[in-house]
Design a protein around this motif. Sequence first.
Motif, PDB file in Angstrom:
ATOM      1  N   TYR A  90       0.832  -1.199   0.000  1.00 21.51           N
ATOM      2  CA  TYR A  90       0.000   0.000   0.000  1.00 21.51           C
ATOM      3  C   TYR A  90       0.870   1.254   0.000  1.00 21.51           C
ATOM      4  O   TYR A  90       1.878   1.323   0.710  1.00 21.51           O
ATOM      5  N   ALA A  91       0.435   2.243  -0.774  1.00 18.55           N
ATOM      6  CA  ALA A  91       1.054   3.563  -0.746  1.00 18.55           C
ATOM      7  C   ALA A  91       0.205   4.480   0.117  1.00 18.55           C
ATOM      8  O   ALA A  91      -1.032   4.444   0.060  1.00 18.55           O
ATOM      9  N   LEU A  92       0.884   5.302   0.907  1.00 16.12           N
ATOM     10  CA  LEU A  92       0.234   6.294   1.749  1.00 16.12           C
ATOM     11  C   LEU A  92       0.713   7.655   1.265  1.00 16.12           C
ATOM     12  O   LEU A  92       1.924   7.925   1.292  1.00 16.12           O
ATOM     13  N   MET A  93      -0.193   8.498   0.796  1.00 18.73           N
ATOM     14  CA  MET A  93       0.216   9.786   0.248  1.00 18.73           C
ATOM     15  C   MET A  93      -0.432  10.934   0.985  1.00 18.73           C
ATOM     16  O   MET A  93      -1.660  10.983   1.149  1.00 18.73           O
ATOM     17  N   GLY A  94       0.395  11.881   1.419  1.00 18.91           N
ATOM     18  CA  GLY A  94      -0.089  13.079   2.064  1.00 18.91           C
ATOM     19  C   GLY A  94      -0.619  14.071   1.039  1.00 18.91           C
ATOM     20  O   GLY A  94      -0.016  14.297  -0.011  1.00 18.91           O
ATOM     21  N   LEU A  95      -1.747  14.677   1.370  1.00 19.94           N
ATOM     22  CA  LEU A  95      -2.393  15.679   0.535  1.00 19.94           C
ATOM     23  C   LEU A  95      -2.641  16.932   1.367  1.00 19.94           C
ATOM     24  O   LEU A  95      -2.521  16.903   2.598  1.00 19.94           O
ATOM     25  N   ALA A 100      -4.201   9.873   1.596  1.00 18.96           N
ATOM     26  CA  ALA A 100      -4.795   8.875   0.705  1.00 18.96           C
ATOM     27  C   ALA A 100      -4.126   7.524   0.908  1.00 18.96           C
ATOM     28  O   ALA A 100      -2.913   7.439   1.136  1.00 18.96           O
ATOM     29  N   PHE A 101      -4.915   6.458   0.776  1.00 16.25           N
ATOM     30  CA  PHE A 101      -4.433   5.089   0.903  1.00 16.25           C
ATOM     31  C   PHE A 101      -4.724   4.353  -0.405  1.00 16.25           C
ATOM     32  O   PHE A 101      -5.870   4.310  -0.859  1.00 16.25           O
ATOM     33  N   ASN A 109      -2.742  -1.500 -11.971  1.00 19.73           N
ATOM     34  CA  ASN A 109      -4.125  -1.403 -11.485  1.00 19.73           C
ATOM     35  C   ASN A 109      -4.110  -0.884 -10.061  1.00 19.73           C
ATOM     36  O   ASN A 109      -4.389  -1.611  -9.105  1.00 19.73           O
ATOM     37  N   LEU A 110      -3.752   0.379  -9.912  1.00 18.53           N
ATOM     38  CA  LEU A 110      -3.737   0.994  -8.593  1.00 18.53           C
ATOM     39  C   LEU A 110      -5.172   1.209  -8.125  1.00 18.53           C
ATOM     40  O   LEU A 110      -6.019   1.663  -8.886  1.00 18.53           O
ATOM     41  N   VAL A 111      -5.436   0.880  -6.861  1.00 16.24           N
ATOM     42  CA  VAL A 111      -6.789   1.000  -6.319  1.00 16.24           C
ATOM     43  C   VAL A 111      -6.782   2.020  -5.189  1.00 16.24           C
ATOM     44  O   VAL A 111      -6.180   1.797  -4.127  1.00 16.24           O
ATOM     45  N   TYR A 112      -7.435   3.148  -5.426  1.00 20.51           N
ATOM     46  CA  TYR A 112      -7.579   4.188  -4.413  1.00 20.51           C
ATOM     47  C   TYR A 112      -8.660   3.760  -3.424  1.00 20.51           C
ATOM     48  O   TYR A 112      -9.845   3.752  -3.745  1.00 20.51           O
ATOM     49  N   LEU A 113      -8.216   3.377  -2.213  1.00 21.63           N
ATOM     50  CA  LEU A 113      -9.132   2.814  -1.236  1.00 21.63           C
ATOM     51  C   LEU A 113      -9.894   3.877  -0.460  1.00 21.63           C
ATOM     52  O   LEU A 113     -11.019   3.636  -0.023  1.00 21.63           O
ATOM     53  N   ASN A 159     -16.165  -0.754  -0.792  1.00 19.58           N
ATOM     54  CA  ASN A 159     -16.717   0.208  -1.744  1.00 19.58           C
ATOM     55  C   ASN A 159     -15.806   1.431  -1.835  1.00 19.58           C
ATOM     56  O   ASN A 159     -16.166   2.518  -1.386  1.00 19.58           O
ATOM     57  N   PRO A 160     -14.624   1.257  -2.418  1.00 25.57           N
ATOM     58  CA  PRO A 160     -13.684   2.388  -2.459  1.00 25.57           C
ATOM     59  C   PRO A 160     -14.127   3.459  -3.462  1.00 25.57           C
ATOM     60  O   PRO A 160     -14.848   3.151  -4.418  1.00 25.57           O
ATOM     61  N   PRO A 161     -13.707   4.720  -3.250  1.00 27.49           N
ATOM     62  CA  PRO A 161     -12.914   5.177  -2.106  1.00 27.49           C
ATOM     63  C   PRO A 161     -13.799   5.556  -0.912  1.00 27.49           C
ATOM     64  O   PRO A 161     -14.828   6.199  -1.086  1.00 27.49           O
ATOM     65  N   GLU A 162     -13.387   5.145   0.266  1.00 20.13           N
ATOM     66  CA  GLU A 162     -14.096   5.465   1.489  1.00 20.13           C
ATOM     67  C   GLU A 162     -13.526   6.728   2.135  1.00 20.13           C
ATOM     68  O   GLU A 162     -12.397   7.115   1.863  1.00 20.13           O
TER      69      GLU A 162
END
Length: 411
Positions: A90-95, A100-101, A109-113, A159-162
């Motif tokens: 999993y990637a964790l990105m600061g916004l 974002a996870f 096939n990146l999945v924005y959870l 049911n992403p994104p949550e």
Amino acid sequence: MKKLPSAVLFVLLIFSCSNNDDGPVPEMVPNTPDSGGTPTTSFEPCENGMAGDYPCDGYDLLGQISLSSFNATSGNDCWGWTDSTTGREYALMGLDNGTAFVDISDEGNLVYLGKLPTATQSSTWRDIKVYNDHAFIVSEAPGHGMQVFDLTRLRDVSNPPETFTADFRYDEFGNAHNIVINEETGFAYAVGTDTFDGGGHFVDLQDPDNPVSADGYSASGYTHDAQVVTYNGPDADYAGSEIFIGANENNVVLVDVTDKENASQIASLQYGNRGYTHQGWFTEDQRYFILGDELDELNFGLNSRTLIFDFTDLDAPVLHHTYIGPTSAIDHNGYVKGNEFFLANYTAGMRVLDISGIEGKSISEIGFFDTFPSSSVTDFSGVWSVYPYFESGKIVMSDTDRGLFVVRKSN
């Protein structure tokens, strides 16, 4: 008088000392975001120096998610987590408005959870680290404190994104510029907070769902970023000690934090053409410390400069070598993995340096991936940070303008 955050002090300093009222300042609000094309992109091999729209050397693009897909205006820090039970990555990105996870396990096939919203308000600065399957998140947003998020919850997103909520919020400080964690001891060190004069604020994470204050350290002044290790390097005097290496704006400090209530400075070092002592990382043998100065390119007209210090004697560290990169882009966060140094180099993207010859002062660039293809101008746009520690070889990059990138070395 309450100590202002470092970024504010630098704004005041630059505006008071510069004849150019429109000049850039360190880590300030990036340019208007550019999604870089479609919101989500998939695999693009690095062929003939390009991976899709992006210049590259030896690294394929596995996927990209734009800021617009995250419903964000700007990006900042990134980190990673591997689920030891499932093996998924999993990637964790600061916004600016949260964290974002993203499940990056399936190539292309990146999945924005989902997103954990900021605790108070939006901010350009957010920082994330991981310990014991939990993410710990701080921000320069006023009153934010430290959010704690149980990452194992990502296994069951149907049911992403949550929109997530924090599992705990630590409120012994308000704003913080950064957080570092010594995973061997289970202690976090928030730096640049509104406590301890901006020095290290110590937090016991051994029960990650219930962090506990564990004192702090202010004697060396404001710390912008740091690394904390259980020391096993060449200086036998400090074997087994917990050592804090702080990038303190205009110097590097080494502090023994083994006894949290009696932390003491070991040494302080400076160097020529100091702009802003920003961030550094040990080589794996803990002999050399690789440091980036965020403003030397801007203030002195240098190409990207990386400083290597010899820490054989922690009481008397010395400058060992200086590496000058091929562009004038500003260097930001850098991390060591094996004999490679992965440098977030803003408008020059991610640069990968071979440090196997560091003792003989031989360092060379062996690859790159440039998320800012228009130029390598000396500006605060492009890659903010890089996370190179996945066993799969995937590398996560956070771009201030274009969002999340995942790359891997070409076959």
